[in-house]
Write a protein that holds these residues in place. Structure first.
Motif, PDB file in Angstrom:
ATOM      1  N   GLY A   1      -6.782  -4.506  -4.927  1.00  0.00           N
ATOM      2  CA  GLY A   1      -7.772  -4.295  -3.887  1.00  0.00           C
ATOM      3  C   GLY A   1      -7.176  -4.406  -2.494  1.00  0.00           C
ATOM      4  N   THR A   2      -7.906  -3.904  -1.527  1.00  0.00           N
ATOM      5  CA  THR A   2      -7.487  -3.963  -0.127  1.00  0.00           C
ATOM      6  C   THR A   2      -8.624  -4.555   0.695  1.00  0.00           C
ATOM      7  OG1 THR A   2      -6.092  -2.005  -0.388  1.00  0.00           O
ATOM      8  CG2 THR A   2      -6.686  -2.624   1.856  1.00  0.00           C
ATOM      9  N   ALA A   3      -8.289  -5.441   1.601  1.00  0.00           N
ATOM     10  CA  ALA A   3      -9.304  -6.079   2.437  1.00  0.00           C
ATOM     11  C   ALA A   3     -10.032  -5.050   3.288  1.00  0.00           C
ATOM     12  CB  ALA A   3      -8.660  -7.145   3.321  1.00  0.00           C
ATOM     13  N   ASP A   4     -11.252  -5.376   3.665  1.00  0.00           N
ATOM     14  CA  ASP A   4     -12.045  -4.471   4.505  1.00  0.00           C
ATOM     15  C   ASP A   4     -11.329  -4.194   5.828  1.00  0.00           C
ATOM     16  OD1 ASP A   4     -13.950  -4.530   2.542  1.00  0.00           O
ATOM     17  OD2 ASP A   4     -15.185  -6.055   3.528  1.00  0.00           O
ATOM     18  N   ASP A   5     -11.487  -2.980   6.326  1.00  0.00           N
ATOM     19  CA  ASP A   5     -10.949  -2.552   7.621  1.00  0.00           C
ATOM     20  C   ASP A   5      -9.427  -2.528   7.675  1.00  0.00           C
ATOM     21  OD1 ASP A   5     -13.570  -2.361   8.620  1.00  0.00           O
ATOM     22  OD2 ASP A   5     -13.585  -4.484   9.147  1.00  0.00           O
ATOM     23  N   VAL A   6      -8.767  -2.582   6.524  1.00  0.00           N
ATOM     24  CA  VAL A   6      -7.301  -2.486   6.490  1.00  0.00           C
ATOM     25  C   VAL A   6      -6.903  -1.062   6.126  1.00  0.00           C
ATOM     26  CG1 VAL A   6      -5.213  -3.214   5.264  1.00  0.00           C
ATOM     27  CG2 VAL A   6      -6.917  -4.921   5.953  1.00  0.00           C
ATOM     28  N   GLU A   7      -6.165  -0.420   7.018  1.00  0.00           N
ATOM     29  CA  GLU A   7      -5.704   0.948   6.820  1.00  0.00           C
ATOM     30  C   GLU A   7      -4.183   0.990   6.829  1.00  0.00           C
ATOM     31  OE1 GLU A   7      -7.642   3.414   6.170  1.00  0.00           O
ATOM     32  OE2 GLU A   7      -9.591   2.424   6.567  1.00  0.00           O
ATOM     33  N   PRO A   8      -3.588   1.940   6.132  1.00  0.00           N
ATOM     34  CA  PRO A   8      -2.116   2.045   6.137  1.00  0.00           C
ATOM     35  C   PRO A   8      -1.578   2.190   7.559  1.00  0.00           C
ATOM     36  CG  PRO A   8      -3.055   3.456   4.447  1.00  0.00           C
ATOM     37  CD  PRO A   8      -4.204   2.954   5.264  1.00  0.00           C
ATOM     38  N   PRO A   9      -0.485   1.507   7.883  1.00  0.00           N
ATOM     39  CA  PRO A   9       0.070   1.631   9.232  1.00  0.00           C
ATOM     40  C   PRO A   9       0.682   3.009   9.449  1.00  0.00           C
ATOM     41  CG  PRO A   9       1.550   0.379   7.828  1.00  0.00           C
ATOM     42  CD  PRO A   9       0.309   0.615   7.019  1.00  0.00           C
ATOM     43  N   THR A  10       0.671   3.417  10.688  1.00  0.00           N
ATOM     44  CA  THR A  10       1.297   4.702  11.035  1.00  0.00           C
ATOM     45  C   THR A  10       2.636   4.512  11.741  1.00  0.00           C
ATOM     46  OG1 THR A  10       0.062   4.752  13.115  1.00  0.00           O
ATOM     47  CG2 THR A  10      -0.936   5.846  11.208  1.00  0.00           C
ATOM     48  N   GLN A  11       2.882   3.310  12.271  1.00  0.00           N
ATOM     49  CA  GLN A  11       4.140   3.064  12.985  1.00  0.00           C
ATOM     50  C   GLN A  11       5.305   3.015  11.988  1.00  0.00           C
ATOM     51  OE1 GLN A  11       1.461   1.000  12.793  1.00  0.00           O
ATOM     52  NE2 GLN A  11       1.193  -0.173  14.685  1.00  0.00           N
ATOM     53  N   PRO A  12       6.387   3.721  12.255  1.00  0.00           N
ATOM     54  CA  PRO A  12       7.531   3.689  11.342  1.00  0.00           C
ATOM     55  C   PRO A  12       8.162   2.309  11.227  1.00  0.00           C
ATOM     56  CG  PRO A  12       8.068   4.842  13.389  1.00  0.00           C
ATOM     57  CD  PRO A  12       6.595   4.629  13.387  1.00  0.00           C
ATOM     58  N   GLU A  13       7.890   1.433  12.190  1.00  0.00           N
ATOM     59  CA  GLU A  13       8.460   0.080  12.161  1.00  0.00           C
ATOM     60  C   GLU A  13       7.784  -0.810  11.119  1.00  0.00           C
ATOM     61  OE1 GLU A  13       9.258   1.897  16.084  1.00  0.00           O
ATOM     62  OE2 GLU A  13       7.433   1.607  14.874  1.00  0.00           O
TER      63      GLU A  13
END
Length: 546
Positions: free
Chosen positions: A199-211
């Motif tokens: 599962g993934t916590a609410d409001d957590v989206e994959p990061p877009t920053q390459p770092e």
């Protein structure tokens, strides 16, 4: 009729055990480190009663074995039972009232809300249920021992049969506790939590920053990082937020992370983290921090973000998930994985870092909280080894069973308290419950290690030794958030502190196991940024508190 029934039920118990159990039960309502809910108080009271009862029964048995066996008349026995019942009828309600009042005092000390005292009336009922369950189990074990003894007596003398039956039950208990059934149970629990880890916590989206690991450019898929890992790489300030907060130019901080499923071994997972550090060019940053997680991969965001704000983003944090078990279960069932994972991650990062030219590599730091502190410190053989290999770090809420913490605390300078030890006049290692504790009035070298621990944190102070021995932290002046009325009581204090751990993080920051915005002050003191001011620290504290 009712009187005879009650008296008959009482006589099923040993009078000395009942008397001592009553004392322990009312003692259990005295204050400990943190406020307890009525339900936890019920469990503490039940466990304390049973502990006192067992001690009383064993003491009476030893007295009889010494040849002392008083002969009381039936009238004296009956009178003694009614006196005991009368004392219980007065003492238990009185201490229930006092206990509810003491809990309000403790709540005030740690700034916790007051839920009211009415539910404390339920303590006696639930405690009685706990006692009934434990006594029933004990009688079941005694019955099994008696049957084994009768069977064995057919072939060997009675005393030998009794000894053999007890030994057999002990071996069976040890097998269940630390044998194949236990390992199978832990394995099944771990597999169950592995499913929940998807599962993934609410409001957590994959990061877009390459770092960030888990981003499109990362070799670590976002879905592979575990629930806590996904939260970690998706959280924290970006360069724009840092720049806006501190009013200085900033760069994108690096968060390198690998999940438990990334490889079949801790060394393999650690290698994946190092590959992420290579990919993001973390070796060119001013600060590189190795963070050992708790349980299934959690990192205290206050520690991570304070580091990133203080370095204006010129930092990289390397971490990994090593278990699917939540911290409470890992604390009880798996104390092997945290040190193994802590060593694997640090050694992998350190080997790569150590191979770099000394003037071209980042400053190296470590941090971890709770099981993360326990596991992270396992990478070092001792204080000197740690100072030889890192520039500094923060160990937060370190569990009492951590070997390195124990050695350092035991070797503290004479006159310094156990809750805030002074080590070699504070030359490199300092203990703090709040930032002001770092100021010892003595020189602090370039390498700076901080042990961050609250006087009211039961995770730090819980130990089986509490059963029979009063610890130094209860002999010495107490911390400011600990009730002055707390006393060490044999067995009782152990159960109180054990149950304090259940909700130890559910108190306001600065108390118990809740470590918050003070991280800004601690990292500022450790990192020693040349142009960093008190106003900058206050700004970071405010950002963490939002």
């Amino acid at each position: 009729m009712i009187r005879d029934f009650l008296l008959g039920q009482l006589r099923r118990f040993h009078p000395v055990g009942l008397a001592l159990g009553l004392i322990f039960a009312v003692w259990s309502m005295t204050p400990s480190l943190l406020p307890r809910t009525w339900l936890l108080q019920s469990v503490a009271t039940g466990l304390s009663f049973v502990s006192g009862y067992v001690i009383g029964v064993v003491a009476a048995w030893l007295v009889r074995r010494c040849g002392i066996s008083p002969s009381w008349s039936e009238r004296t026995r009956r009178t003694g039972w009614w006196v005991l019942a009368a004392v219980a009828a007065i003492a238990i309600p009185a201490f229930l009232v006092l206990g509810s009042w003491w809990q309000e005092v403790v709540r005030d000390l740690v700034g916790a809300p007051q839920p009211g005292r009415s539910r404390y009336l339920l303590v006696l009922l639930v405690a009685a249920l706990v006692v009934a369950i434990l006594v029933g189990f004990a009688r079941l074990v005694r019955g099994a021992s008696n049957r084994l003894t009768r069977y064995g007596s057919r072939y060997v003398p009675g005393p030998i049969a009794r000894t053999a039956s007890v030994a057999l039950l002990l071996v069976l208990a040890l097998f269940l506790i630390d044998g194949a059934p236990y390992r199978a149970l832990v394995g099944n629990i771990d597999e169950s939590f592995a499913l929940a880890d998807n599962g993934t916590a609410d409001d957590v989206e994959p990061p877009t920053q390459p770092e960030r690991s888990g981003s499109p450019e990362s070799a670590e898929p976002f879905d592979s990082l575990g629930k806590e890992g996904r939260t970690f790489v998706a959280s924290g300030p970006d360069a724009a937020e840092i720049e806006e907060t501190i009013g200085r130019p900033a760069i994108e901080p690096i968060r390198a992370y690998a999940g438990r499923e990334a490889a079949d071994s801790f060394d393999g997972i650690a290698a994946r983290v190092v590959a992420e550090l290579d990919r993001t060019d973390a070796w060119s940053r001013d600060v590189l921090a190795v963070a050992t997680t708790t349980g299934r991969g959690w990192i205290n965001e206050n520690l991570a973000q304070a580091l990133e704000y203080t370095t204006a983003g010129d930092s990289a944090i390397a971490s990994m998930q090593y278990s699917y078990l939540p911290s409470p279960l890992a604390f009880l069932a798996d104390r092997d994985s945290p040190p193994e994972a802590g060593r694997a991650l640090f050694e992998a990062v350190y080997s790569r870092w150590d191979a770099m030219p000394e003037d071209a590599r980042p400053r190296l730091y470590v941090f971890g909280e709770s099981l993360g502190s326990f596991g992270g410190q396992a990478a070092f053989s001792g204080e000197q080894d740690m100072l030889a290999r890192v520039d500094g770090g923060i160990w937060t809420g370190t569990p009492h069973f951590t070997p390195q913490w124990q050695r350092i605390t035991d070797d503290r300078d004479p006159g310094s308290p156990q809750r805030l030890p002074v080590i070699d006049d504070g030359e490199a290692v300092r203990f703090a419950a709040s930032p002001s504790d770092l100021d010892l009035g003595t020189p602090w070298g370039e390498q700076r290690i901080v042990y961050w621990q609250h006087a009211s944190d039961p995770i730090v102070w819980w130990s089986p030794d509490l059963i029979l021995r009063r610890p130094d932290w209860l002999r010495e002046p107490l911390g400011p958030d600990v009730d002055p009325g707390i006393r060490w009581l044999p067995a009782v204090t152990f159960w109180q502190v054990t149950l304090d751990m259940v909700f130890s993080a559910d108190v306001p920051d600065g108390h118990g196991h809740a470590y918050g915005s003070d991280a800004a002050d601690l990292w500022a003191a450790i990192l020693q940024q040349l142009d960093w001011t008190a106003d900058d620290v206050a700004t970071v504290r405010s950002a963490l508190e939002e």
